[in-house]
Design a protein around this motif. Structure first.
Motif, PDB file in Angstrom:
ATOM      1  N   GLY A  22       0.782  -1.223   0.000  1.00  0.00           N
ATOM      2  CA  GLY A  22       0.000   0.000   0.000  1.00  0.00           C
ATOM      3  C   GLY A  22       0.814   1.273   0.000  1.00  0.00           C
ATOM      4  N   ARG A 497     -19.368   0.474  -5.212  1.00  0.00           N
ATOM      5  CA  ARG A 497     -18.349  -0.103  -4.342  1.00  0.00           C
ATOM      6  C   ARG A 497     -18.963  -1.094  -3.356  1.00  0.00           C
ATOM      7  NH1 ARG A 497     -13.464   0.047  -2.160  1.00  0.00           N
ATOM      8  NH2 ARG A 497     -12.649   1.538  -3.659  1.00  0.00           N
ATOM      9  N   GLU A 501     -17.968  -5.137  -3.166  1.00  0.00           N
ATOM     10  CA  GLU A 501     -17.376  -5.720  -1.968  1.00  0.00           C
ATOM     11  C   GLU A 501     -18.241  -6.862  -1.438  1.00  0.00           C
ATOM     12  OE1 GLU A 501     -16.788  -2.372   0.600  1.00  0.00           O
ATOM     13  OE2 GLU A 501     -14.804  -1.939  -0.241  1.00  0.00           O
ATOM     14  N   GLN A 522      -7.643  -3.325 -12.906  1.00  0.00           N
ATOM     15  CA  GLN A 522      -7.959  -2.407 -11.817  1.00  0.00           C
ATOM     16  C   GLN A 522      -9.333  -2.724 -11.234  1.00  0.00           C
ATOM     17  OE1 GLN A 522      -7.633   1.754 -12.845  1.00  0.00           O
ATOM     18  NE2 GLN A 522      -8.737   2.434 -11.029  1.00  0.00           N
ATOM     19  N   GLU A 526      -8.409  -4.738  -6.258  1.00  0.00           N
ATOM     20  CA  GLU A 526      -8.559  -4.262  -4.881  1.00  0.00           C
ATOM     21  C   GLU A 526      -9.242  -5.299  -3.992  1.00  0.00           C
ATOM     22  OE1 GLU A 526     -10.681  -0.548  -2.492  1.00  0.00           O
ATOM     23  OE2 GLU A 526     -10.633  -0.528  -4.685  1.00  0.00           O
ATOM     24  N   ASP A 560      -1.278  -4.185  -5.668  1.00  0.00           N
ATOM     25  CA  ASP A 560      -1.231  -2.791  -5.211  1.00  0.00           C
ATOM     26  C   ASP A 560      -1.857  -1.881  -6.267  1.00  0.00           C
ATOM     27  OD1 ASP A 560      -0.098  -3.555  -2.875  1.00  0.00           O
ATOM     28  OD2 ASP A 560       1.946  -3.023  -3.415  1.00  0.00           O
ATOM     29  N   TYR A 562      -4.693   0.518  -8.343  1.00  0.00           N
ATOM     30  CA  TYR A 562      -5.564   1.661  -8.118  1.00  0.00           C
ATOM     31  C   TYR A 562      -6.893   1.157  -7.550  1.00  0.00           C
ATOM     32  CZ  TYR A 562      -2.447   4.236 -11.307  1.00  0.00           C
ATOM     33  OH  TYR A 562      -1.363   4.828 -11.898  1.00  0.00           O
ATOM     34  N   ARG A 563      -7.588   2.030  -6.855  1.00  0.00           N
ATOM     35  CA  ARG A 563      -8.903   1.665  -6.335  1.00  0.00           C
ATOM     36  C   ARG A 563      -9.856   1.384  -7.492  1.00  0.00           C
ATOM     37  NH1 ARG A 563      -8.123   6.489  -4.044  1.00  0.00           N
ATOM     38  NH2 ARG A 563     -10.007   7.275  -5.082  1.00  0.00           N
TER      39      ARG A 563
END
Length: 1013
Positions: A22, A497, A501, A522, A526, A560, A562-563
């Protein structure tokens, strides 16, 4: 050559400490000008840092957008290596890109983009005994299989984009595909990683070497040999040894979860697997090294195929028996569709005839179960045994089962697969008014759990107010869905989001994978910690660092990353200008910005073979900017205004549209109906509003050809003398901006209207009336065609009405952006035909491109004119008229090669023409794919002759040359007939009405004129 960038430097993200999870990204300054000059010096291929190229490569098929530093299109593998070494010297990140069809954002980045797809397409030796083939990574998946298919072998993974995705993309994403069941049962395995034997790679610092499989036994020797390869292998062995127990515990086997493509394949390094470095690199999405060549493992082709379609009450139920189906009958494909997908396609008039082939007794889902064998008998026998099992042992109703033969046997199975392959496009902008986006289009669970997973996933969707069709690879537990995410508002992004999740938690609870085919990029990177936990994620981080210690290879993707809600193509700050437009854009809510956003990036326009009509210029040039996708991306970027900053005055957009033939192929072939001819006309209308811009000479010569033809028809002999006398013709072409190599057409001695008037009007005064529209081409140039059309309609018992005075649809005006003038022409047409269209009188076109105006442009320019709608409703292409009113044609034996004008294919299709010729008694070869290349006036324009001919050579011209001398060549389009004659084929194409005239002459005992000159 592309314009040189004026930027001297650029800040790009740079991870300050890749060893720390991170770690924040700082900004690193790249000296762009020096980098560009160094690349131009080192690379034989094309180096592009101009705004147009940056705009083209800022997008892929995902939700993300990142503007690259520059673009390199290498001609050789050495170019790729040189690019790495130059970028390493300047510290510039690198992104490898093939077809650009990725849905997870892995093919956009702030980096130097290397496009392998144009030149790196060589296929090497096939070792049929060992079932191996070597190829460069820019080879298109389907082209490779076409090549290996001669040996009855194929590369198993075949995504729905197989006609344009490249092997490098398969390797990057660890792709699977529709026939991954076949690859698992009859070949090495379902994923690309299972089918890779070796890779030649280059690392960021320019080290070039081969990596293979089963190298455990050679490890000591490789490490002892030293060099960059030895250094990497030693570090990989150390990594493997430290994390071996965690890898064994955290990676399910392929039998448990066939579609795990998330993260890095660390399990391939285990000693019991053989230390398969090549397979460990597959699926790393260019974040570790670049693949130059691949040695791929092949699977028996099993080309004799039979499809069985089974209807179910709902999609979850369709998952009930998939495991037993696979174990008992070993199908090569097992796919699912839900009713929402079918409904979306029906409402958009997609695959209309194919959908009718599905069993439909009110169910909500279908399984497509395909069987393959070396013989048709064996394939069919397995399908029959499968059906018997369904009905006798499982109690399925026979009416809910359809067996479709292969196309080679005169069946429709390939057409039914088109429904499945159209899934992504048909669900992007469904008629519910909500845009649907990728994001969770790729999850996978163990196949035996797929039904329960679908039920629970729908509950999560309902909880968050999200809708979308579902389909996918049920045989391997992979679900595709394009969902109604709101990517424009803050609350919508919060829901986006939250859903992702929760969906990730669900798939992990099922022992599944967040990515089952398309990679993490991407979009889902995450979420990888949910699937693997922190320890394995750290192992993946260290794996990348071994290959790419500077974190320069496609940074911010997979590890690692990007969001998942940054770098969005839309986002809460998306607010492009909404310029006033001439066309209505009803399908986009009147919003040109939405029209420019319509392209979803799947790249069907990039198919290099003339299978469909679109995109003729791409088929010749293989240039992204000459594809429908490329042009749409440039228009999107033009409105966005960040890379292309001069709006309607953009030279980049104008240049890309210059080679658009306005063939309308995209309006029917594109899965989301991108309408580039309309966008082109709109752009040119605004582009030439500037007083600083003047259209080229040919725009006036051809845009107003109807006016020139009116003048020429008053003295046709003099006109023809001028245009066909060498010296005078050369001057005439120069003045009009016509290519000197293009012959000019001859004007008829008498116009069709004059002929009709002199004969006293119709020859059948008591028949039912029909308006025959006197287009410019058949009125002034091909009067013989017009006469044949009049006589054919009258012979059928109808009364021909021929409008008097000058009337023109204005077709050429659209090609040059004369939209105000085109609108005036249409009002004149409506004034002339108002009485007839209000009476419901059919209006028949002789020239397909002119009639297409009434079916297409008319409603877009005059969307609220009821008479315009009436004309559209009553307008018929010539064969459509005979077909719609069930008119019996005259009989004629023989064979015919049928070629459809592109505009007719897009506004009605060629089925009516084929049926009419077959009803006459002719055996018809309905030639499909590509464009004649003349495209109205386009092929006449100065500088376009060579590419015009090359377009024709994709399909039409070779077929005409190869046709038997006794075969009739049938083409209604003026440009198509002209191209056939100008290309030196030695043949003359006939209008359908002229074929009917031949038939009547033969019936009357007359000797018809031969079809050839």
């Amino acid at each position: 050559m592309a314009k040189t960038s004026k930027r001297h430097s650029r800040d790009v993200p740079a991870k300050t400490d890749p060893a720390i999870p991170g770690a924040p990204r700082a900004r690193q300054t790249i000296e762009v000008g020096r980098l560009e000059r160094a690349l131009r010096k080192a690379v034989e291929g094309e180096v592009r840092f101009d705004p147009g190229s940056l705009a083209l490569y800022a997008n892929d098929a995902s939700n993300f957008r990142q503007v690259p530093i520059g673009v390199v299109i290498p001609r050789t593998l050495d170019d790729v290596v040189a690019t790495h070494r130059v970028c390493h010297r300047f510290g510039a990140p690198i992104l490898n890109r093939g077809g650009g069809t990725s849905l997870s954002g892995e093919t956009v980045n702030e980096a130097v983009v290397i496009d392998h797809s144009k030149y790196l397409t060589r296929i090497g030796r096939i070792d049929a005994r060992r079932r191996l083939v070597t190829c460069e990574t820019g080879v298109i998946n389907e082209e490779l299989n076409r090549h290996t298919g001669r040996h009855d072998l194929v590369f198993g993974p075949d995504p729905s984009s197989h006609s344009r995705c490249v092997i490098g993309g398969n390797i990057g994403n660890n792709s699977c595909g529709i026939h991954s069941v076949q690859s698992q049962l009859y070949g090495p395995g379902p994923r690309t990683s299972d089918n890779v034997h070796a890779l030649e790679i280059v690392t960021y610092d320019g080290a070039r070497f081969w990596v293979g499989v089963d190298e455990e036994k050679d490890l000591d020797h490789i490490i002892a040999k030293g060099g960059r390869k030895g250094e990497i292998y030693a570090a990989l062995r150390d990594l493997r040894d430290r994390y071996a127990d965690a890898i064994r515990a955290g990676f399910p086997s392929e039998t448990q979860l066939p579609r795990r493509v998330s993260g890095y394949n660390l399990d391939e390094l285990l000693p019991e697997r053989g230390f398969n470095v090549a397979r460990a690199l597959v699926g790393t999405e260019g974040t570790c090294a670049t693949a130059l060549q691949a040695v791929l493992m092949l699977t028996p082709a099993l080309l004799q195929r039979t499809l069985v379609v089974v209807e179910y009450d709902d999609l979850a139920e369709a998952g009930t028996d998939v495991m037993e189906m696979i174990e008992r009958f070993k199908p090569i494909g097992l796919e699912a569709l839900d009713d929402e997908l079918i409904r979306d396609q029906q409402l958009q008039n997609m695959n209309v005839s194919d959908i009718k082939e599905l069993p439909k007794l009110g169910g909500g889902a279908w399984l497509l179960v395909q069987f393959g064998a070396d013989t048709a008998e064996e394939s069919a026998a397995t399908a029959h045994a499968f059906i018997d099992w369904l009905t006798s042992e499982r109690g399925y109703e026979r009416d809910r089962i359809v067996m479709a033969k292969s196309e080679q046997e005169g069946g429709t199975s390939e057409h039914l697969w088109a429904i499945r392959e159209s899934g992504l496009g048909s669900t992007a902008f469904p008629p519910d008014g909500k845009d649907h986006w990728p994001g969770w289009e790729d999850s996978a669970v163990p196949p035996e759990k797929v039904g329960d997973y679908v039920r629970d996933l729908r509950k999560v969707m309902e909880k968050h107010g999200i809708t979308g069709a579902m389909y996918g690879h049920f045989g391997q537990g992979c679900i595709h869905c394009r969902l109604s995410f709101d990517l424009r508002h803050a609350d919508g992004l919060a829901t986006y989001r939250a859903f992702l999740e929760e969906a990730a938690d669900l798939v992990v609870a099922y022992g599944g994978s967040v990515s089952g085919e398309h990679g993490d990029g991407q979009q889902r990177a995450e979420l990888l910690e949910k699937q693997y936990g922190p320890e394995l994620l750290q192992a993946m981080r260290e794996f990348k660092a071994i290959w790419d210690p500077g974190w320069k290879m496609n940074p911010g993707k997979v590890v690692d990353a990007y969001r998942l809600d940054e770098n969005l193509k839309l986002g809460p700050d998306y607010n492009p200008p909404r310029p006033a437009t001439k066309f209505a854009y009803a399908e986009d809510g009147g919003d040109f910005a939405h029209a420019a956003l319509r392209c979803v990036g799947v790249g069907k326009c990039r198919v290099p073979r003339a299978v469909d009509t679109m995109c003729p210029s791409y088929q010749v040039t293989r240039e992204e900017k000459h594809s429908t996708r490329g042009r749409a991306r440039l228009l999107f970027e033009m409105l966005r205004g960040e890379v292309i900053t001069d709006g309607w005055q953009s030279e980049e957009v104008a240049d890309a549209l210059d080679l658009c033939l306005a063939c309308k192929g995209c309006t029917s072939d594109c899965p989301v109906n991108v309408d580039m001819p309309t966008y082109k006309a709109e752009f040119l209308h605004h582009h030439y509003k500037s007083p600083r811009r003047r259209r080229p000479r040919y725009a006036y010569a051809f845009g107003f050809i109807d006016q020139g033809a009116r003048i020429a028809s008053r003295m046709p002999e003099i006109t023809n003398f001028v245009t066909h006398t060498p010296g005078l013709a050369r001057i005439a072409k120069l003045v009009a901006g016509i290519d000197r190599r293009r012959p000019l057409p001859s004007f008829a001695p008498m116009t069709l209207q004059e002929w009709f008037r002199r004969r006293g009007g119709t020859g059948n005064p008591h028949g039912r009336p029909v308006v025959l529209f006197p287009d410019t081409f058949n009125n002034h140039l091909h009067t013989d065609v017009g006469v044949a059309c009049v006589e054919a309609i009258e012979a059928a018992g109808w009364r021909v009405v021929m409008p008097e005075g000058h009337v023109c649809c204005g077709r050429p005006l659209y090609d040059y952006g004369f939209l105000d003038e085109a609108e005036r022409y249409l009002h004149t047409v409506l004034d002339t035909l108002r009485e007839h269209v209000r009476a419901g009188t059919p209006v028949v076109g002789m020239e397909p491109s002119c009639l297409a105006v009434f079916k297409d442009e008319l409603g877009k320019l005059l969307p609220h004119d009821d008479d315009a709608a009436r004309l559209t409703r009553n307008a018929y292409h010539f064969a459509e008229f005979f077909d719609a009113f069930d008119i019996e044609p005259p009989k004629l034996d023989g064979t015919a090669l049928l070629w459809g004008h592109c505009h007719q294919r897009a506004t009605g299709g060629m089925d009516a023409d084929q049926r009419l010729l077959e009803r006459m008694g002719l055996e018809v070869d309905n030639l499909k794919g590509g464009c004649c290349g003349l495209a109205g006036s386009w092929g006449f324009e100065s500088g376009k002759y060579r590419i015009s001919m090359d377009c024709g050579e994709q399909a039409l011209l070779p077929a005409v040359r190869e046709a038997d001398p006794d075969t009739l060549v049938v083409a209604d389009g003026f440009s198509c007939k002209t191209q056939i004659e100008d290309a030196g084929t030695g043949r003359r194409a006939l209008h359908l009405a002229q074929v009917m005239a031949l038939a009547r002459q033969k019936q009357q005992g007359q000797v018809p004129d031969p079809p050839a000159p």
